[in-house]
Motif scaffolding. Structure first.
Motif, mmCIF file in Angstrom:
data_model
loop_
_atom_site.group_PDB
_atom_site.id
_atom_site.type_symbol
_atom_site.label_atom_id
_atom_site.label_comp_id
_atom_site.label_asym_id
_atom_site.label_seq_id
_atom_site.Cartn_x
_atom_site.Cartn_y
_atom_site.Cartn_z
ATOM 1 N N GLN A 171 47.104 39.392 41.363
ATOM 2 C CA GLN A 171 45.851 39.841 40.762
ATOM 3 C C GLN A 171 45.956 39.803 39.248
ATOM 4 O OE1 GLN A 171 45.209 43.751 42.556
ATOM 5 N NE2 GLN A 171 43.687 42.852 43.930
ATOM 6 N N THR B 293 43.567 40.942 35.507
ATOM 7 C CA THR B 293 42.402 41.598 34.915
ATOM 8 C C THR B 293 41.793 40.652 33.894
ATOM 9 O OG1 THR B 293 43.372 43.799 35.213
ATOM 10 C CG2 THR B 293 41.592 43.584 33.589
ATOM 11 N N GLU C 292 34.697 43.614 32.268
ATOM 12 C CA GLU C 292 36.055 43.476 32.803
ATOM 13 C C GLU C 292 35.978 43.476 34.321
ATOM 14 O OE1 GLU C 292 39.726 46.580 33.221
ATOM 15 O OE2 GLU C 292 39.076 46.164 31.169
ATOM 16 N N GLN C 293 36.767 42.576 34.960
ATOM 17 C CA GLN C 293 36.840 42.531 36.418
ATOM 18 C C GLN C 293 38.275 42.288 36.851
ATOM 19 O OE1 GLN C 293 34.020 39.834 38.284
ATOM 20 N NE2 GLN C 293 32.354 40.456 36.902
ATOM 21 N N ARG C 294 38.650 42.923 37.944
ATOM 22 C CA ARG C 294 39.965 42.731 38.552
ATOM 23 C C ARG C 294 39.817 41.677 39.645
ATOM 24 N NH1 ARG C 294 45.275 43.529 37.200
ATOM 25 N NH2 ARG C 294 46.551 44.100 38.987
#
Length: 216
Positions: free
Chosen positions: A205, A207, A186-188
């Motif tokens: 933004q 996720t 997982e990356q923001r």
């Protein structure tokens, strides 16, 4: 009455002489002509309308006046103020820059502005959600492949001039780095809108969660 005139008579006489000297000094100054850049400010901006054309942030003006005032004119940053109170509906509007829009110091005269007129196209403010597309960088390690990808939220809402909002077909994320992924990750990520006239109604933004599968 006589007492009022004679009280502190010396100081009053000195102040009068100093004022006369300053006046004579200014009056005897040679006139100078100068061209400076000044900022453009906008007042009474119309509600529910936005500028969809190029927004002008400065203009040049040519002015003439006493040398001392002309030398400090560039530092004073006197703005050209455009009044948009006459704009009530979408369309093109032309504004002529005159001494009324640029309040120069007393004793100076505006000769011209460059440009002499500013023209803007006004559109209705529109808001709508636009899908986010995830961009990837790097590659997965050997023996791994990308499975299900989940973007939260899948759309982000933008607002701005109608034509620019409708022209935005997708929003693009910053790259998701696959080279660091060894399993489900997982990356923001920040999101970018290519249309410069639009803006986000919330934090730009998302996720991104990825499922990583092992190749057979």
């Amino acid at each position: 009455m006589l007492r009022f005139v004679t009280q502190n008579f010396g100081w009053k006489l000195f102040a009068l002489a100093a004022s006369f000297f300053i006046w004579m000094n200014v009056e005897s100054e040679p006139d100078l002509t100068t061209i400076v850049s000044v900022p453009v400010e906008y007042s009474n901006f119309p509600r529910d309308l936005e500028i969809s054309s190029t927004i002008v942030d400065s203009v040049s003006l040519e002015a003439v006046g006493p040398a001392t005032q002309m030398r400090s004119l560039g530092e004073s940053k006197i703005p050209a103020v455009l009044d948009f109170s006459s704009v009530t509906e979408p369309g093109e509007r032309t504004f002529t820059l005159t001494a009324k829009e640029i309040r120069l110091p007393r004793g100076t005269q505006l000769l011209r502005t460059i440009p002499a007129q500013l023209r803007f196209f006004f559109e209705k403010t529109t808001t709508r959600p636009v899908p986010v597309e995830v961009v990837y960088s790097g590659t997965l390690a050997k023996g791994l492949k990308l499975g299900k990808v989940e973007i939260t939220p899948p759309d982000l809402t933008i607002t701005g001039p109608e034509s620019h909002v409708l022209a935005a077909r997708k929003l693009v994320s910053d790259p998701f780095d696959l080279s660091r992924v060894t399993g489900d990750g997982e990356q923001r990520l920040s999101v970018y809108a290519a249309e410069p006239q639009v803006r986000f109604t919330a934090a730009p933004q998302v996720t991104v969660k990825v499922q990583v599968l092992r190749s057979r």
